[in-house]
Design a protein around this motif. Structure first.
Motif, PDB file in Angstrom:
ATOM      1  N   THR A 259       0.841  -1.192   0.000  1.00  0.00           N
ATOM      2  CA  THR A 259       0.000   0.000   0.000  1.00  0.00           C
ATOM      3  C   THR A 259       0.878   1.245   0.000  1.00  0.00           C
ATOM      4  N   GLY A 260       0.408   2.284  -0.704  1.00  0.00           N
ATOM      5  CA  GLY A 260       1.111   3.560  -0.710  1.00  0.00           C
ATOM      6  C   GLY A 260       2.421   3.533  -1.467  1.00  0.00           C
ATOM      7  N   VAL A 261       2.356   3.187  -2.760  1.00  0.00           N
ATOM      8  CA  VAL A 261       3.592   3.052  -3.548  1.00  0.00           C
ATOM      9  C   VAL A 261       3.961   4.330  -4.310  1.00  0.00           C
ATOM     10  N   GLY A 262       3.248   5.413  -4.051  1.00  0.00           N
ATOM     11  CA  GLY A 262       3.491   6.638  -4.807  1.00  0.00           C
ATOM     12  C   GLY A 262       4.745   7.377  -4.412  1.00  0.00           C
ATOM     13  N   SER A 263       5.225   7.181  -3.190  1.00  0.00           N
ATOM     14  CA  SER A 263       6.399   7.909  -2.715  1.00  0.00           C
ATOM     15  C   SER A 263       7.007   7.174  -1.535  1.00  0.00           C
TER      16      SER A 263
END
Length: 279
Positions: free
Chosen positions: A9-13
């Motif tokens: 989860t949360g692979v954007g940054s």
């Protein structure tokens, strides 16, 4: 090394982005959740169907269930589930609104719990896997002006440690990661500040107001920290906790030392409240 499939989860940054890049480079598959799927267009073009993306809001319970179900349906076996997405809410307790408190706990605590609960039936059915929870040194140590953030981290660590005992018979390992400072963008995009009250000016609770100061030191190496997280999945049994960064080690060690001293100091009182024999 066998190819693995990871749900992150949360692979954007931050840690999620770096982990995705390292895993794809070594040939693994990644199912990633993100707020804006176009944020990883470059990686998608480079790695094709080894990168599976879905938009996800961790405060939406139905969306979490749906995305996890689709990931397992589309990819088959998922070997590692990484709870990484989250943010920090900072301010003294009475500086925060009810809505801010609920959103912080809904994201960091309940969101992570929901991901685990959605994934567990699949992990049991396939005969095992690994759960990795990205926490913080703030899951064991505290700073002033961060009470609700710490509540989310202490809460998820308690949940994961208990769940580790529940799922061990099914071949599912659990690891809690406690990183210190790193160049993840957390201090800017990942930190939210309460509206300050004058009553807390020049008190310890005002400390987090300077979290975006570029002069603040950063100790950890992002690449090395993520590599250590990935390597932990090869360890058997799963390490219950890994602390990353000398700053995190110092904070956690001091917090646990102080806490044990407080317990020892109260030993006499604790024993004095036992029922006497025959009562």
């Amino acid at each position: 090394m066998n190819e693995r499939t990871w749900l992150i989860t949360g692979v954007g940054s931050g840690f999620g982005r770096e982990m995705t890049e390292q895993l794809l480079r070594r040939g693994d598959r990644v199912a990633g959740t993100i707020r804006r799927t176009d944020a990883l267009d470059g990686l998608g073009a480079e790695h094709g169907d080894r990168l599976w993306l879905a938009q996800l809001d961790l405060t939406d319970a139905e969306s979490i269930q749906r995305v996890v179900e689709h990931a397992f349906a589309d990819l088959g076996r998922i070997d590692v589930v990484v709870n990484n997405a989250g943010y920090g809410l900072f301010g003294a307790a009475e500086e925060l609104t009810d809505e801010e408190v609920v959103h912080q706990l809904d994201t960091n605590l309940l969101g992570s719990i929901r991901v685990v609960r959605a994934a567990l039936p699949h992990l049991r059915a396939q005969g095992g896997g690994r759960l990795v929870q990205i926490s913080s040194y703030g899951g064991q140590a505290i700073n002033p002006g961060a009470g609700v953030y710490h509540a989310s981290k202490w809460g998820i660590e308690g949940f994961m440690e208990s769940t580790a005992k529940d799922v061990a018979p099914f071949g599912i390992g659990v690891t809690i990661v406690q990183p210190g400072s790193a160049r993840t963008g957390f201090r800017h995009g990942g930190a939210r500040l309460a509206t300050p009250m004058k009553a807390y000016d020049n008190t310890p609770a005002a400390l987090p107001r300077g979290i975006r100061n570029p002069a603040l030191p950063t100790v950890g190496d992002l690449t090395a920290m993520v590599a250590a997280m990935i390597d932990s999945v090869d360890r058997e049994p799963a390490p219950r906790r890994i602390v990353l960064g000398s700053d995190a080690y110092a904070y956690v060690h001091q917090a646990l030392t102080d806490r044990l001293a407080e317990v020892e100091a109260g030993r006499g009182l604790a024993f004095s409240t036992d029922a006497t024999s025959g009562d």
